[in-house]
Design a protein around this motif. Structure first.
Motif, PDB file in Angstrom:
ATOM      1  N   THR A 344     -46.426 -38.328  12.564  1.00  0.00           N
ATOM      2  CA  THR A 344     -45.229 -37.509  12.791  1.00  0.00           C
ATOM      3  C   THR A 344     -45.267 -36.241  11.955  1.00  0.00           C
ATOM      4  O   THR A 344     -44.837 -35.174  12.411  1.00  0.00           O
ATOM      5  CB  THR A 344     -43.961 -38.313  12.474  1.00  0.00           C
ATOM      6  N   GLN A 347     -47.243 -33.582  13.527  1.00  0.00           N
ATOM      7  CA  GLN A 347     -46.531 -32.973  14.647  1.00  0.00           C
ATOM      8  C   GLN A 347     -45.291 -32.198  14.198  1.00  0.00           C
ATOM      9  O   GLN A 347     -44.564 -31.646  15.013  1.00  0.00           O
ATOM     10  CB  GLN A 347     -46.110 -34.063  15.640  1.00  0.00           C
ATOM     11  N   LYS A 349     -42.662 -33.524  12.842  1.00  0.00           N
ATOM     12  CA  LYS A 349     -41.460 -34.339  13.003  1.00  0.00           C
ATOM     13  C   LYS A 349     -41.255 -35.181  11.756  1.00  0.00           C
ATOM     14  O   LYS A 349     -41.605 -36.358  11.708  1.00  0.00           O
ATOM     15  CB  LYS A 349     -41.587 -35.230  14.242  1.00  0.00           C
TER      16      LYS A 349
END
Length: 701
Positions: A344, A347, A349
């Protein structure tokens, strides 16, 4: 005649991830023992593992959809159930708004591969901000502290208990839980091992717990005062002088600010409020500092209180400034085979906080969820965005969230409700349709969450042991079907394919991990001990660990106003503080229908100190009424010197005395719900987490 066969799997009933060796014949479990080849648990199991057999065989477990009607519950087909639910979602969202449909995800979701892989897309398909889970009744302060300090909500430090010399435990009972946000099967033996190698384990709790009994020392503390203790420990630590040149020095900011802040909290000023002698506070701090390796760990008791956010921040600060963060024997970080932090973070996130607020009580959002303490009022208070429909997945919030009686009233007036659950329980009884999934031994399992929190890096896949009946569906099939109906888009990916895709991002390239390789190694694969690597995983914008986030510092004003308040009206009117209690054979609210786990004496009692009992002329096993500002319950007393004077303890998860459920054994051992006493308006205002620890109550005979 068929021979006995062996099946290996991970127990998914709690966070410990114990490896099991199951002997079976046809579709019958013969025995469940610990798997000595499991690289994490090494043969240890707790009694909860035996409940997998009970769960599989439970005659009360639902296997096909049922619908509530004027004539009672009726079985319906899966197609009929999906058609009706799809129609209701679309009808209610078109009539009101997307936010009129809410979701609640219970704790079992994070122990379930299907729910973890397919739950996110389902929630996203609803396009609602009214999303809730057990997170904000449990560990939300941990996530917020990690997000604010390290830049990622799942960068949660793990105490390296197998290599530490000094373990300081606050508000946790790992002797009963085997760790929480700390996956450590056989925790009690690990405590003894620390002492065998000359180390110390210090336990601080309002109750002399199972962990206290095997610790080097125990100190009673007044509930909800842990933040003051942590500030005073830091005061002594800085007063003694710290080494500011450490392996993390170039990655820190805010050291001078925290050093200045804690000057206000010397032990001589705080000791009487905390309930621990000032000399003892100084000794704990000094012993922590002089130990070659040390780690501070705090869990439920310090998270689920009024200053849970501050507590988890300060625990991290203590480990950092004493040079015990990201260090062998200190607080470390995992590198699991499927690394959710890396995936994550790569990315971008890394989590969000306070992007929007709840409609009724103005509470902050965290990672797309609102605090569950506001759920009932979001249903009851009229206006735009009012919840009209609830989809509850593997949860029993009537028993597990604050002010359960109020939530019951809210559920009664919903336009429509769906439960994805294996039981007709205290919450699902309000549903219009219940969709039961397969469970335990019928499912494929890989633990996506608790490998992120384990004391050792391992990987293990649990195959399906018993194939499901033709009329059953896995939870991933249920969630996927609902998602496809809402979005109109097909998803043909199976859990196996999704796992294999995730293994492609594994940092253990040489291990060549895959579903097939794990199937070939049913006891699991050892990936090694935790290693220092935090500096490569800091996700803050400036790549610095922020020791003194303004977010937490500003909240100290609220702490000073509350904890240094000389006149406490709540304490005058309600003289006792209420805390929860964990038992090795209990697991929240949903394991009370297991015959193996419910054997023995009644566990739903109120513990009271012998001095308090004497003052009130209460005798052992006497029935008493406990009253808070929101409700009252009646329970038998257990008089115990394990309790601090002025504190009562009741276990969490009972209260199976509501009409309309179908959980026979649980009903026979009903007990009372501690959350019929907790107040949904009393929360950690900083993070939005529920404030369970220290609820003020009074006693009547």
């Amino acid at each position: 005649m068929l021979e006995n066969k062996i099946h290996y799997r991970t127990c998914n009933l709690c966070e410990a991830m114990c490896g099991l060796k199951i002997t079976y014949k046809e579709k019958k479990v013969i025995s469940i023992v610990g798997d000595k080849k499991d690289p994490l648990s090494k043969g240890y199991i707790c009694p909860k593992s035996q409940a997998l057999k009970d769960l599989y065989e439970d005659s009360d477990r639902l296997k096909t959809p049922i619908r509530r009607s004027e004539n009672g519950w009726e079985k319906i087909s899966w197609i009929e159930a999906f058609d009706e639910i799809e129609h209701q979602i679309k009808k209610i969202q078109e009539k009101y708004c997307n936010d009129a449909v809410a979701t609640y995800q219970g704790n079992p979701n994070v122990h379930n591969l299907g729910a973890m892989l397919y739950g996110g897309p389902f929630l996203k398909s609803l396009k609602t901000k009214q999303k809730y889970s057990a997170t904000s009744a449990d560990q939300l302060p941990h996530h917020v502290a990690s997000l604010k300090m390290f830049g990622h909500q799942m960068l949660i430090p793990i105490p390296d208990i197998e290599r530490t010399d000094y373990l300081l435990i606050l508000g946790a009972n790992p002797g009963a839980s085997n760790g929480s946000l700390l996956t450590a099967p056989g925790f009690s033996q690990k405590i003894k091992n620390i002492q065998k190698r000359g180390g110390e384990v210090i336990n601080i709790d309002p109750r002399y717990t199972e962990t206290s009994k095997i610790s080097s020392n125990h100190f009673f503390i007044n509930p909800g005062k842990d933040a003051l203790l942590l500030l005073s420990l830091l005061h002594v630590i800085f007063e003694q002088g710290i080494n500011e040149k450490t392996h993390l020095s170039n990655h820190l900011k805010g050291l001078s600010e925290i050093k200045e802040i804690v000057k206000k909290y010397p032990p001589q000023k705080t000791a009487s409020i905390i309930g621990i002698n000032g000399f003892e506070i100084q000794k704990i701090a000094k012993d922590f500092m002089k130990s070659e390796t040390a780690v501070c760990y705090g869990r439920m008791g310090v998270s689920t209180q009024e200053f849970g956010g501050i507590c988890q921040w300060l625990i991290n600060v203590i480990n950092i400034v004493t040079n015990n963060m990201d260090k062998v024997g200190g607080a470390m970080f995992t590198k699991p085979a499927i690394d959710l932090v890396f995936m994550t973070g790569m990315q971008g996130k890394v989590g969000n906080f306070d992007r929007y607020r709840s409609r009724v009580h103005d509470l902050p959002e965290y990672s797309g969820e609102l605090p569950v303490a506001t759920l009932a009022d979001e249903m009851l208070v009229k206006g735009e965005g009012q919840i009209k429909m609830l989809i509850c997945t593997a949860g029993n919030p009537v028993l597990s969230t604050p002010n359960g009686k109020k939530l019951e009233k809210a559920l009664e007036q919903l336009d429509y409700m769906v439960s994805i659950d294996i039981y007709l329980n205290e919450t699902s009884k309000y549903a219009n349709i219940i969709l039961p999934s397969t469970n335990g031994l019928e499912t494929l399992h890989y633990d996506l969450v608790f490998h992120q929190l384990a004391i050792r890096n391992t990987a293990k896949l649990s195959e399906v042991l018993f194939e499901k009946d033709d009329n059953q569906k896995h939870d991933w099939q249920i969630l996927n079907e609902l998602t496809e109906r809402i979005t109109g888009k097909k998803n043909s990916l199976t859990p196996e394919k999704m796992l294999d895709s995730m293994f492609q991002f594994s940092s253990y390239k040489d291990a060549n991990l895959s579903v097939k390789k794990l199937r070939d190694n049913p006891s699991g694969i050892d990936l090694g001990a935790l290693q220092p690597h935090l500096t490569k995983r800091i996700f803050t914008t400036d790549k610095k660990i922020n020791i003194s986030p303004k977010f937490f510092i500003d909240d100290l004003k609220r702490l000073d106003q509350e904890l240094f308040n000389v006149v406490d009206e709540d304490k005058i009117n309600f003289p006792f503080a209420l805390i929860g209690r964990r038992h090795l054979r209990n697991n929240n609210s949903w394991m009370h229908n297991s015959e193996l786990l419910m054997k023995g004496k009644n566990r739903c009692t109120v513990l009271m100190s012998s001095k308090d009992a004497k003052n009130l002329s209460i005798t052992n096993h006497q029935q008493i009424r406990i009253i808070s500002n929101v409700g009252s319950i009646e329970l038998p007393v257990e008089i115990s010197d394990e309790m601090k004077e002025g504190v009562l303890s009741i276990p969490h998860g009972f209260g199976h005395n509501r009409e309309g459920t179908k959980i026979k054994l649980a009903e026979e051992n009903a007990g009372e719900s501690i959350n019929d006493l907790t107040d949904d308006h009393k929360i950690d205002r900083l993070t939005g987490n529920a404030n369970f620890s220290g609820t003020r109550v009074k006693v009547r005979l």
